[in-house]
Scaffold this motif. Structure first.
Motif, PDB file in Angstrom:
ATOM      1  N   HIS A 420      -0.099  -4.351  -0.282  1.00 59.89           N
ATOM      2  CA  HIS A 420       0.309  -2.990  -0.615  1.00 59.89           C
ATOM      3  C   HIS A 420      -0.296  -2.545  -1.938  1.00 59.89           C
ATOM      4  CE1 HIS A 420       3.963  -3.943  -3.410  1.00 59.89           C
ATOM      5  NE2 HIS A 420       3.121  -4.949  -3.427  1.00 59.89           N
ATOM      6  N   GLY A 421      -0.216  -1.239  -2.164  1.00 56.92           N
ATOM      7  CA  GLY A 421      -0.724  -0.716  -3.422  1.00 56.92           C
ATOM      8  C   GLY A 421      -0.473   0.781  -3.567  1.00 56.92           C
ATOM      9  N   TYR A 422      -0.234   1.189  -4.800  1.00 57.23           N
ATOM     10  CA  TYR A 422      -0.240   2.612  -5.139  1.00 57.23           C
ATOM     11  C   TYR A 422      -1.682   2.977  -5.483  1.00 57.23           C
ATOM     12  CZ  TYR A 422       4.848   2.497  -5.349  1.00 57.23           C
ATOM     13  OH  TYR A 422       6.175   2.369  -5.028  1.00 57.23           O
ATOM     14  N   TYR A 423      -1.995   4.248  -5.426  1.00 54.83           N
ATOM     15  CA  TYR A 423      -3.357   4.668  -5.732  1.00 54.83           C
ATOM     16  C   TYR A 423      -3.328   6.073  -6.325  1.00 54.83           C
ATOM     17  CZ  TYR A 423      -3.003   7.341  -1.417  1.00 54.83           C
ATOM     18  OH  TYR A 423      -2.593   8.214  -0.458  1.00 54.83           O
ATOM     19  N   LYS A 424      -4.460   6.483  -6.881  1.00 51.41           N
ATOM     20  CA  LYS A 424      -4.539   7.772  -7.564  1.00 51.41           C
ATOM     21  C   LYS A 424      -5.691   8.592  -6.987  1.00 51.41           C
ATOM     22  CE  LYS A 424      -2.831   5.675 -11.854  1.00 51.41           C
ATOM     23  NZ  LYS A 424      -3.124   5.381 -13.293  1.00 51.41           N
ATOM     24  N   GLU A 494     -10.579   4.700   1.221  1.00 50.36           N
ATOM     25  CA  GLU A 494     -11.183   3.507   0.620  1.00 50.36           C
ATOM     26  C   GLU A 494     -10.130   2.512   0.159  1.00 50.36           C
ATOM     27  OE1 GLU A 494     -14.106   2.658  -3.236  1.00 50.36           O
ATOM     28  OE2 GLU A 494     -12.838   4.438  -3.159  1.00 50.36           O
ATOM     29  N   GLU A 495      -8.941   3.010  -0.159  1.00 51.10           N
ATOM     30  CA  GLU A 495      -7.906   2.136  -0.713  1.00 51.10           C
ATOM     31  C   GLU A 495      -7.513   1.029   0.251  1.00 51.10           C
ATOM     32  OE1 GLU A 495      -7.071   2.311  -3.817  1.00 51.10           O
ATOM     33  OE2 GLU A 495      -8.205   4.164  -4.165  1.00 51.10           O
ATOM     34  N   PHE A 496      -7.660   1.253   1.545  1.00 53.20           N
ATOM     35  CA  PHE A 496      -7.333   0.198   2.509  1.00 53.20           C
ATOM     36  C   PHE A 496      -8.274  -0.994   2.364  1.00 53.20           C
ATOM     37  CE2 PHE A 496      -4.908   3.330   5.120  1.00 53.20           C
ATOM     38  CZ  PHE A 496      -3.764   2.573   5.286  1.00 53.20           C
ATOM     39  N   THR A 497      -9.491  -0.765   1.926  1.00 54.81           N
ATOM     40  CA  THR A 497     -10.457  -1.854   1.777  1.00 54.81           C
ATOM     41  C   THR A 497     -10.265  -2.606   0.471  1.00 54.81           C
ATOM     42  OG1 THR A 497     -12.175  -0.537   0.662  1.00 54.81           O
ATOM     43  CG2 THR A 497     -12.098  -0.441   3.066  1.00 54.81           C
ATOM     44  N   ARG A 498      -9.298  -2.156  -0.344  1.00 50.58           N
ATOM     45  CA  ARG A 498      -9.061  -2.784  -1.652  1.00 50.58           C
ATOM     46  C   ARG A 498      -7.678  -3.398  -1.753  1.00 50.58           C
ATOM     47  NH1 ARG A 498     -11.568   1.786  -5.585  1.00 50.58           N
ATOM     48  NH2 ARG A 498      -9.662   1.343  -6.695  1.00 50.58           N
ATOM     49  N   LEU A 499      -7.017  -3.555  -0.620  1.00 50.65           N
ATOM     50  CA  LEU A 499      -5.656  -4.099  -0.629  1.00 50.65           C
ATOM     51  C   LEU A 499      -5.684  -5.606  -0.894  1.00 50.65           C
ATOM     52  CD1 LEU A 499      -3.934  -2.244   2.345  1.00 50.65           C
ATOM     53  CD2 LEU A 499      -3.332  -2.068  -0.066  1.00 50.65           C
ATOM     54  N   SER A 500      -5.443  -6.007  -2.104  1.00 47.29           N
ATOM     55  CA  SER A 500      -5.514  -7.432  -2.458  1.00 47.29           C
ATOM     56  C   SER A 500      -4.191  -7.991  -2.961  1.00 47.29           C
ATOM     57  CB  SER A 500      -6.584  -7.639  -3.539  1.00 47.29           C
ATOM     58  OG  SER A 500      -6.265  -6.876  -4.695  1.00 47.29           O
ATOM     59  N   ILE A 501      -3.226  -7.123  -3.222  1.00 47.61           N
ATOM     60  CA  ILE A 501      -1.940  -7.565  -3.780  1.00 47.61           C
ATOM     61  C   ILE A 501      -0.891  -7.626  -2.677  1.00 47.61           C
ATOM     62  CG2 ILE A 501      -0.076  -6.972  -5.383  1.00 47.61           C
ATOM     63  CD1 ILE A 501      -2.163  -5.638  -7.151  1.00 47.61           C
ATOM     64  N   THR A 502      -0.201  -8.739  -2.605  1.00 47.63           N
ATOM     65  CA  THR A 502       0.854  -8.898  -1.603  1.00 47.63           C
ATOM     66  C   THR A 502       2.223  -8.720  -2.248  1.00 47.63           C
ATOM     67  OG1 THR A 502       1.109 -11.289  -1.931  1.00 47.63           O
ATOM     68  CG2 THR A 502      -0.578 -10.537  -0.351  1.00 47.63           C
ATOM     69  N   PRO A 509       1.580  -3.488  -8.037  1.00 52.92           N
ATOM     70  CA  PRO A 509       0.601  -2.869  -7.147  1.00 52.92           C
ATOM     71  C   PRO A 509       0.054  -1.532  -7.661  1.00 52.92           C
ATOM     72  CG  PRO A 509       2.793  -2.366  -6.372  1.00 52.92           C
ATOM     73  CD  PRO A 509       2.964  -3.225  -7.601  1.00 52.92           C
ATOM     74  N   THR A 510       0.346  -1.212  -8.936  1.00 55.64           N
ATOM     75  CA  THR A 510      -0.113   0.057  -9.495  1.00 55.64           C
ATOM     76  C   THR A 510      -1.467  -0.131 -10.175  1.00 55.64           C
ATOM     77  OG1 THR A 510       2.187   0.663  -9.935  1.00 55.64           O
ATOM     78  CG2 THR A 510       0.476   1.965 -11.020  1.00 55.64           C
ATOM     79  N   PRO A 511      -2.499   0.629  -9.790  1.00 55.16           N
ATOM     80  CA  PRO A 511      -3.820   0.458 -10.400  1.00 55.16           C
ATOM     81  C   PRO A 511      -3.872   1.048 -11.803  1.00 55.16           C
ATOM     82  CG  PRO A 511      -3.864   2.319  -8.916  1.00 55.16           C
ATOM     83  CD  PRO A 511      -2.500   1.700  -8.776  1.00 55.16           C
ATOM     84  N   ALA A 512      -4.759   0.504 -12.623  1.00 48.33           N
ATOM     85  CA  ALA A 512      -4.934   1.036 -13.987  1.00 48.33           C
ATOM     86  C   ALA A 512      -5.742   2.317 -13.963  1.00 48.33           C
ATOM     87  CB  ALA A 512      -5.616  -0.008 -14.866  1.00 48.33           C
TER      88      ALA A 512
END
Length: 516
Positions: A420-424, A494-502, A509-512
């Motif tokens: 999972h992940g949040y994204y901006k 694109e965020e689906f291809t960067r899902l690395s955090i479980t 899961p919040t990106p910088a």
């Protein structure tokens, strides 16, 4: 006969009948038609046109009963007239209003303070488009040699359909080798004083002549949330009344995020609350009395419009199914894997069938596949698994496959990994739009290449994003493949291809930044 035996035997009979039709077509006619379709919505039209294309003699009945406030429409069913199409247009109108305000931050010289929608013009534009689709549909039926009767058809017996060509005329009858029931459903009304007389539903809102104003939306399924959101985006004041939970049947985390997004945008929720009565006041406004089932406290408030979105019921009451011997479950028709009912030559497709996704693309494909089995010798059955869908709220929610809860229930928590992940979104930065609820996740198996069981996304144009991933998921998409796919930058997909955090890792899961 047991349910399992019924499913197996009726599926076999349906496939055997389709092959028999091809071999012995020259020996007809025994009946007036090869196929009669009851219902001119997505499922019925798809089935009728496909069957006619296979050489069958097809007749389609379609009739729309006016709503309690008098709304009626032409051929095309719920999707075209009072569902997907007008909903998406209203959704777009709402997004455009939001975009106008964002344009100022991007340097456009727009007086956004004085911009407001013209409800009447919007409704006329939407209805003009719908009427054009109704016309095209009629022409298409004629071109494809499908006979069309604007009347309610009902069973006289399992091969005979009875109808009235026009009010006051005598009953007529036609016979058919096969019959497909595709009459769909209509919104429910609560059994409380004033509900039918004073409320409206999604059948009415897209052609509603007056501005809806302060609106109580009763129901927190996708229809209720979508209506509340486009009304808010158009400058009105919706309130959502929730009996139990938001978006029942969807992933719980995603549903709660969606509700939080709506709250942040100024849409209030009345939780665990049910309506008790609706009364018209002297000034014409509507007093709604209600009860909070958690606190057992009563309350009331005044609204300009009350919109019921508490679910839909199948339109079986006018079909006289008993005369044909067709079995039902509540207000839906029971079918097997080949859409055959308890009567082997009578089928049902679309929203009228029990236990299947009530979605337009599902209805269309199942109708086409049924026609091919009946009249073209096909044996392909409809695959109802892993059907993608979207909730058209300002931040859309789209998903395909299992929810996190379903995956855990079926496979066990120890066998499930959730990435999972949040994204901006890049386009949110300059207008400083909230990214608090932009979130996605992949529900996957723990072992091996980690086959993905479900994908969930909240954000801009979610439906467009998930559609492509839906094909990948049905093709056996794995986490390994997903993470080795090069994304298109800078997009939200694109965020689906960067899902690395479980979730299991406990990492944030919040990106910088947008590129982290």
């Amino acid at each position: 006969m047991s349910t399992i035996k019924f499913l197996r035997s009726s599926t076999h009979n349906a496939l055997r009948s389709s092959l028999g039709w091809c071999r012995h077509a020259a020996s007809r006619p025994r009946y007036n038609y090869d196929l009669v379709v009851l219902g001119g919505g997505s499922a019925g039209l798809a089935c009728a046109k496909e069957a006619a294309g296979c050489g069958a003699r097809v007749l389609c009945f379609d009739y729309v009963k006016p709503t309690p406030v008098g709304t009626k429409w032409g051929i095309g069913g719920t999707c075209v007239n009072v569902g997907c199409i007008p909903k998406k247009l209203m959704h777009q109108a709402s997004l455009l209003g939001e975009a106008v305000h964002e344009a100022v931050a991007y340097g456009w010289n727009v007086d956004d303070k004085n911009i407001r929608p013209d409800w009447g013009k919007l409704v006329r534009s939407v209805q003009n488009h719908i009427k054009s689709v109704n016309w095209v549909t009629r022409v298409d039926l004629r071109d494809k040699k499908v006979e069309y009767v604007n009347s309610m058809g009902s069973f006289r017996d399992s091969h005979t359909i009875e109808y009235v060509a026009m009010p006051g005329a005598e009953h007529r009858q036609v016979t058919s080798e096969y019959v497909v029931v595709a009459v769909g459903g209509r919104p429910r009304y609560p059994d409380i004083p004033g509900a039918v007389e004073l409320g409206i539903t999604s059948d009415d809102i897209f052609s509603y002549e007056r501005e809806p104003g302060r609106t109580l939306v009763v129901g927190a399924g996708y229809v209720g949330l979508e209506c509340a959101c486009f009304l808010k985006g158009l400058g009105y004041e919706p309130t959502v009344m929730v009996r139990s939970i938001v978006l029942r049947g969807f992933d719980r985390q995603m549903s709660e995020l969606l509700a939080a997004m709506m709250t942040e945008r100024g849409i209030p929720f009345l939780g665990t609350t049910i309506p008790k009565a609706v009364e018209r006041q002297a000034d014409g406004r509507l007093l709604v009395r209600y009860r909070n089932t958690s606190t057992q406290m009563d309350g009331s408030d005044v609204f300009d419009t009350v919109l019921w979105a508490i679910g839909r019921k199948g339109l079986i009451e006018d079909l006289n199914l008993e005369a044909a011997g067709v079995k039902t479950h509540d207000d839906k028709i029971v079918v097997d894997a080949a859409e055959a009912t308890s009567v082997p030559h009578i089928f049902a497709v679309g929203d009228i069938i029990y236990g299947r996704p009530e979605l337009t693309p599902v209805a269309i494909l199942s109708g086409r596949l049924l026609a091919r089995r009946l009249f073209a010798g096909s044996t392909q059955l409809m695959d109802y698994a892993d059907v993608a869908t979207t909730v058209f709220t300002p931040l859309e929610y789209s998903c395909v496959g299992m929810s996190e809860e379903t995956a855990i229930e079926l496979r066990g928590a120890d066998n499930i990994e959730v990435f999972h992940g949040y994204y901006k979104p890049t386009e949110f930065f300059i207008p400083q739009k909230s990214v608090r609820h932009c979130y996605l996740k992949a529900v996957a198996e723990v072992s091996g290449d980690q086959k993905i069981l479900g994908l969930h996304y909240i954000g801009p144009v979610a439906g467009e994003v998930i559609q492509g991933f839906a094909a990948a998921l049905k093709s056996g998409l794995t986490v390994k493949t997903l993470l080795n796919t090069v994304g298109i930058h800078p997009t939200t997909a694109e965020e689906f291809t960067r899902l690395s955090i479980t979730k299991r890792s406990g990492r944030d899961p919040t990106p910088a930044s947008c590129c982290s």
